[in-house]
Design a protein around this motif. Structure first.
Motif, short mmCIF file in Angstrom:
data_model
loop_
_atom_site.label_atom_id
_atom_site.label_comp_id
_atom_site.label_asym_id
_atom_site.label_seq_id
_atom_site.Cartn_x
_atom_site.Cartn_y
_atom_site.Cartn_z
N GLY A 97 0.84 -1.06 0.10
CA GLY A 97 0.16 0.04 0.19
C GLY A 97 0.93 1.30 -0.12
N ILE A 98 0.23 2.27 -0.04
CA ILE A 98 0.95 3.71 -0.12
C ILE A 98 1.43 3.84 1.47
N ARG A 99 2.78 4.27 1.59
CA ARG A 99 3.50 4.58 2.57
C ARG A 99 4.19 5.75 2.62
N ILE A 100 4.20 6.66 3.68
CA ILE A 100 4.99 7.68 3.83
C ILE A 100 6.25 7.62 4.27
N ALA A 105 8.30 15.93 10.52
CA ALA A 105 8.75 17.26 10.47
C ALA A 105 9.11 17.68 9.04
N SER A 106 8.98 16.76 8.02
CA SER A 106 9.27 17.14 6.66
C SER A 106 8.19 18.00 6.01
N ALA A 107 8.82 19.04 5.42
CA ALA A 107 7.86 20.03 4.83
C ALA A 107 7.16 19.62 3.60
N VAL A 108 7.73 18.42 3.06
CA VAL A 108 7.49 17.79 1.99
C VAL A 108 7.18 16.35 2.40
N THR A 109 5.92 15.85 1.86
CA THR A 109 5.56 14.47 2.36
C THR A 109 6.15 13.60 1.20
N VAL A 110 6.86 12.43 1.41
CA VAL A 110 7.54 11.75 0.46
C VAL A 110 6.68 10.37 0.57
N LEU A 111 6.28 9.72 -0.55
CA LEU A 111 5.53 8.70 -0.60
C LEU A 111 5.94 7.74 -1.47
N VAL A 112 5.87 6.46 -1.20
CA VAL A 112 6.03 5.22 -1.86
C VAL A 112 4.62 4.86 -2.41
N VAL A 113 4.30 4.64 -3.61
CA VAL A 113 2.94 4.38 -4.00
C VAL A 113 3.04 3.13 -5.20
N PRO A 114 2.44 2.06 -4.64
CA PRO A 114 2.55 0.94 -5.57
C PRO A 114 1.77 1.04 -6.79
N THR A 115 2.27 0.62 -7.81
CA THR A 115 1.80 0.49 -9.02
C THR A 115 1.01 -0.66 -9.52
N ASN A 116 -0.09 -0.74 -10.55
CA ASN A 116 -0.63 -1.86 -11.15
C ASN A 116 -0.75 -1.54 -12.53
N GLU A 117 0.20 -1.60 -13.13
CA GLU A 117 0.16 -1.29 -14.94
C GLU A 117 -0.99 -2.04 -15.37
N GLU A 118 -1.06 -3.43 -14.98
CA GLU A 118 -1.90 -4.50 -15.47
C GLU A 118 -3.32 -4.16 -15.34
#
Length: 131
Positions: A97-100, A105-118
């Motif tokens: 799933g999506i995770r931060i 304290a980060s001013a910018v949220t950094v995400l890992v977003v799984p993809t499902n191209e199929e």
């Protein structure tokens, strides 16, 4: 130029997993694993941050973005000027799933977003065919 440049030309491999594993052939002084990729990502991210005057979110997707914490860390290493702070522990965790991966304290949220191209291809196919 079209078939043996880029990652393949630098490392001898076209799969980032081989480069990250340190398997580089035919080079007297190979780049350290993902150095070139991280430099390129930082260059683009820095340029976009400058053009936009900052960002709310930076996301990593697909094979390398989802599965290579060292690439994510390297790509963001010098973006602290824009308020980007990566939590090393969160970045190293594997998950679904999506995770931060940024600090609280980060001013910018950094995400890992799984993809499902199929799945996306199937959805668009249904839309085009009226199914």
């Amino acid at each position: 130029m079209n078939k043996r440049s880029g990652l393949k030309g630098l490392s001898g491999f076209s799969d980032m997993r081989d480069v990250l594993a340190g398997r580089v052939r035919g080079m007297r002084h190979p780049p350290s694993r993902s150095t070139c990729t991280c430099t390129g990502l930082r260059t683009y991210a820095g340029a976009y941050l400058a053009q936009l005057g900052g960002a709310d979110v930076i996301s990593f997707t697909a094979g390398v973005g989802e599965n290579a914490p060292e690439v994510r860390a390297g790509a963001l290493a010098t973006l602290g000027f824009a308020g980007v702070q990566v939590d090393a522990e969160r970045n190293g965790e594997r998950g679904r799933g999506i995770r931060i991966i940024s600090t609280d304290a980060s001013a910018v949220t950094v995400l890992v977003v799984p993809t499902n191209e199929e799945l996306e291809i199937a959805r668009q196919t249904l839309q085009v065919t009226g199914g």
